[in-house]
Design a protein around this motif. Structure first.
Motif, PDB file in Angstrom:
ATOM      1  N   LYS A  66       0.827  -1.217   0.000  1.00 36.70           N
ATOM      2  CA  LYS A  66       0.000   0.000   0.000  1.00 36.70           C
ATOM      3  C   LYS A  66       0.854   1.258   0.000  1.00 36.70           C
ATOM      4  CE  LYS A  66      -3.679  -2.198   2.578  1.00 36.70           C
ATOM      5  NZ  LYS A  66      -3.694  -2.758   3.922  1.00 36.70           N
ATOM      6  N   VAL A  67       2.023   1.132   0.619  1.00 36.71           N
ATOM      7  CA  VAL A  67       2.847   2.326   0.840  1.00 36.71           C
ATOM      8  C   VAL A  67       4.056   2.277  -0.092  1.00 36.71           C
ATOM      9  CG1 VAL A  67       4.361   3.393   2.575  1.00 36.71           C
ATOM     10  CG2 VAL A  67       2.154   2.457   3.249  1.00 36.71           C
ATOM     11  N   VAL A  68       4.434   3.400  -0.646  1.00 36.17           N
ATOM     12  CA  VAL A  68       5.694   3.447  -1.393  1.00 36.17           C
ATOM     13  C   VAL A  68       6.790   3.641  -0.348  1.00 36.17           C
ATOM     14  CG1 VAL A  68       7.010   4.558  -3.217  1.00 36.17           C
ATOM     15  CG2 VAL A  68       4.501   4.525  -3.333  1.00 36.17           C
ATOM     16  N   PHE A  69       7.530   2.586  -0.132  1.00 37.08           N
ATOM     17  CA  PHE A  69       8.474   2.545   0.968  1.00 37.08           C
ATOM     18  C   PHE A  69       9.885   2.459   0.376  1.00 37.08           C
ATOM     19  CE2 PHE A  69      10.343  -0.557   4.201  1.00 37.08           C
ATOM     20  CZ  PHE A  69      10.869   0.468   4.935  1.00 37.08           C
ATOM     21  N   PHE A  70      10.713   3.447   0.643  1.00 39.76           N
ATOM     22  CA  PHE A  70      12.003   3.493  -0.066  1.00 39.76           C
ATOM     23  C   PHE A  70      13.092   4.159   0.763  1.00 39.76           C
ATOM     24  CE2 PHE A  70      11.972   8.042  -1.223  1.00 39.76           C
ATOM     25  CZ  PHE A  70      10.633   8.363  -0.983  1.00 39.76           C
ATOM     26  N   LYS A  71      14.278   4.103   0.198  1.00 39.87           N
ATOM     27  CA  LYS A  71      15.450   4.698   0.824  1.00 39.87           C
ATOM     28  C   LYS A  71      15.743   6.008   0.101  1.00 39.87           C
ATOM     29  CE  LYS A  71      19.266   2.464   0.202  1.00 39.87           C
ATOM     30  NZ  LYS A  71      20.336   1.480   0.150  1.00 39.87           N
ATOM     31  N   GLN A  72      15.904   7.062   0.841  1.00 38.61           N
ATOM     32  CA  GLN A  72      16.154   8.394   0.256  1.00 38.61           C
ATOM     33  C   GLN A  72      17.312   8.366  -0.756  1.00 38.61           C
ATOM     34  OE1 GLN A  72      17.903  11.003   3.172  1.00 38.61           O
ATOM     35  NE2 GLN A  72      16.615  12.716   2.566  1.00 38.61           N
ATOM     36  N   SER A  73      18.396   7.673  -0.414  1.00 43.02           N
ATOM     37  CA  SER A  73      19.570   7.684  -1.304  1.00 43.02           C
ATOM     38  C   SER A  73      19.318   6.933  -2.609  1.00 43.02           C
ATOM     39  CB  SER A  73      20.779   7.080  -0.582  1.00 43.02           C
ATOM     40  OG  SER A  73      20.511   5.728  -0.262  1.00 43.02           O
ATOM     41  N   ASP A  74      18.252   6.154  -2.675  1.00 50.13           N
ATOM     42  CA  ASP A  74      17.900   5.444  -3.911  1.00 50.13           C
ATOM     43  C   ASP A  74      17.188   6.341  -4.911  1.00 50.13           C
ATOM     44  OD1 ASP A  74      18.912   2.905  -3.617  1.00 50.13           O
ATOM     45  OD2 ASP A  74      17.119   2.087  -2.648  1.00 50.13           O
ATOM     46  N   VAL A  75      16.839   7.542  -4.488  1.00 55.74           N
ATOM     47  CA  VAL A  75      16.010   8.399  -5.347  1.00 55.74           C
ATOM     48  C   VAL A  75      16.726   9.747  -5.536  1.00 55.74           C
ATOM     49  CG1 VAL A  75      13.693   9.392  -5.637  1.00 55.74           C
ATOM     50  CG2 VAL A  75      13.977   7.231  -4.395  1.00 55.74           C
ATOM     51  N   PRO A  76      17.502   9.858  -6.620  1.00 58.20           N
ATOM     52  CA  PRO A  76      18.385  11.026  -6.785  1.00 58.20           C
ATOM     53  C   PRO A  76      17.660  12.370  -6.824  1.00 58.20           C
ATOM     54  CG  PRO A  76      18.818   9.347  -8.473  1.00 58.20           C
ATOM     55  CD  PRO A  76      17.629   8.877  -7.709  1.00 58.20           C
ATOM     56  N   ALA A  77      16.376  12.360  -7.147  1.00 59.37           N
ATOM     57  CA  ALA A  77      15.649  13.637  -7.207  1.00 59.37           C
ATOM     58  C   ALA A  77      15.707  14.387  -5.872  1.00 59.37           C
ATOM     59  CB  ALA A  77      14.195  13.389  -7.606  1.00 59.37           C
ATOM     60  N   HIS A  78      15.828  13.680  -4.759  1.00 58.45           N
ATOM     61  CA  HIS A  78      15.837  14.367  -3.453  1.00 58.45           C
ATOM     62  C   HIS A  78      17.024  15.331  -3.356  1.00 58.45           C
ATOM     63  CE1 HIS A  78      12.818  11.779  -1.141  1.00 58.45           C
ATOM     64  NE2 HIS A  78      12.820  11.323  -2.370  1.00 58.45           N
ATOM     65  N   THR A  79      18.209  14.826  -3.721  1.00 57.87           N
ATOM     66  CA  THR A  79      19.383  15.706  -3.594  1.00 57.87           C
ATOM     67  C   THR A  79      19.407  16.738  -4.728  1.00 57.87           C
ATOM     68  OG1 THR A  79      20.596  13.860  -4.567  1.00 57.87           O
ATOM     69  CG2 THR A  79      20.912  14.272  -2.214  1.00 57.87           C
ATOM     70  N   GLU A  80      18.884  16.360  -5.879  1.00 59.59           N
ATOM     71  CA  GLU A  80      18.855  17.316  -6.994  1.00 59.59           C
ATOM     72  C   GLU A  80      17.955  18.513  -6.644  1.00 59.59           C
ATOM     73  OE1 GLU A  80      17.582  15.701 -10.765  1.00 59.59           O
ATOM     74  OE2 GLU A  80      17.717  17.667 -11.738  1.00 59.59           O
TER      75      GLU A  80
END
Ligand code: TYM
Length: 318
Positions: free
Chosen positions: A80-94
């Motif tokens: 149900k939840v999109v559960f992820f690791k921040q470092s796996d998603v480069p858009a956060h730092t961009e």
């Protein structure tokens, strides 16, 4: 059209989860996972800001795994939840970089976390100073309506709101402006010494503590000697029993701190045991964390990348 509103929140992997994290924030993620389209993540790049001196990479890895298992053990459903690791998603730092170029030093100097660190004469990394802009990016990428957090994160959510408004007014409507979701009753869960429960104060009750560890923590609760209801014991007891249930117990055992603490140990144990059992079960499943985070990564990347395309166009680099 009845698309669900969005929820976003995260927890930093910096040591064992404690009941302050659970009652202050994480329990809400589970309770709200049906109602909201939820993006819940492990804030591993934020955790780097607390690494002075740098933590060993193995410790960082273990900490990330602990948080991942913890989320699953408390009942977060990765279907149900999109559960992820921040470092796996480069858009956060961009996106954080783009926000860095919008925000100003005096504005970030108002952050409580920065002021505290400065007051203690700590050596402050640029990452620590800039923490609120990475957090604004975490939040704003997914257009949430709500961000469930404990009170200590309220200012950070306000920074995210300000940043959304600033960007929107400069470049046109791009980001939703989210509300913090803070429950009055658990906004600040106290630790065993009565201050806010926090890893850095050494006053925590770990969420997956076994009976012996719970007993050790509870027996260490600081009580005053006024002979009335021991506030620090009662405040923690209220998390797992209603005030109506507690009133006769505290009346009957007035002044008998030992008996009250013993009851608190049993009540906490009863409440936490199912999550602890689940945690122990999941710990033996070597593949589960990677599997769940892999699928969360895919979905979070797709959603955040679509947002970044709009952002890049809005600012004129695309
Ligand atoms: P963190 O990892 O320190 O804490 C995770 C969550 O637990 C809450 N919390 C408490 N609530 C009540 N009483 C306490 N004693 C207590 N201790 C911790 C925190 O308020 C938080 O909600 N910056 C965040 C992580 C983060 C984040 C985000 C959160 C990064 N990006 C985007 C929301 C949205 C933090 O350090 O939380």
């Amino acid at each position: 059209m009845n698309e669900k509103s969005v929820l976003v929140s995260g927890v930093k992997p910096t040591g064992d989860l404690h009941i302050g994290n659970y009652f202050g924030a994480m329990r809400q993620f589970v309770e709200l996972q049906e109602k909201y389209k939820s993006y819940v993540f492990i804030a591993d790049y934020h955790a780097l800001t607390t690494s002075h001196p740098q933590r060993h990479p193995d410790e960082v890895r273990a900490s990330i795994r602990h948080i991942a298992l913890g989320y699953l053990a408390i009942g977060l459903d990765p279907k149900k939840v999109v559960f992820f690791k921040q470092s796996d998603v480069p858009a956060h730092t961009e996106l954080a970089w783009i926000f860095n170029c919008l925000t100003t030093m005096p504005y970030l100097m108002r952050a409580h976390a920065y002021k505290d660190a400065e007051a203690k004469n700590k050596e402050i990394s640029v990452g620590t100073f800039d923490y609120p802009m990475l957090m604004a990016a975490d939040i704003l990428l997914y257009d949430p309506a709500v961000v469930p957090v404990g009170r200590d994160q309220k200012q950070h959510v306000e920074f995210a709101r300000d940043t959304a408004q600033k960007f929107n007014s400069l470049y046109g409507e791009t980001f939703a402006v989210p509300e913090p979701l803070i429950l009055d009753s658990t906004a600040v869960v106290p630790g065993t010494d009565g201050q806010k429960m926090s890893k850095s104060y050494g006053n925590v009750i770990p969420l997956f503590a076994d009976h012996d560890e719970l007993a050790r923590c509870v027996m260490g609760i600081v009580t005053d000697s006024s002979g009335e209801r021991p506030q620090n014991v009662y405040a923690l007891h209220k998390l797992v029993k209603s005030e109506e249930e507690l009133a006769p117990i505290y009346a009957e055992h007035e002044g008998n701190y030992k008996a009250l603490k013993e009851m608190l140990i049993e009540d906490l144990d009863r409440y936490l045991a199912p999550m602890r059992t689940k945690y122990e079960e999941l710990k033996n499943d070597s593949g589960i964390v990677d599997e769940v985070l892999e699928s969360g990564k895919r979905e979070a990347r797709a959603v955040s990348e679509a947002k970044m395309e709009r952002v890049r166009k809005a600012i004129g680099v695309a």
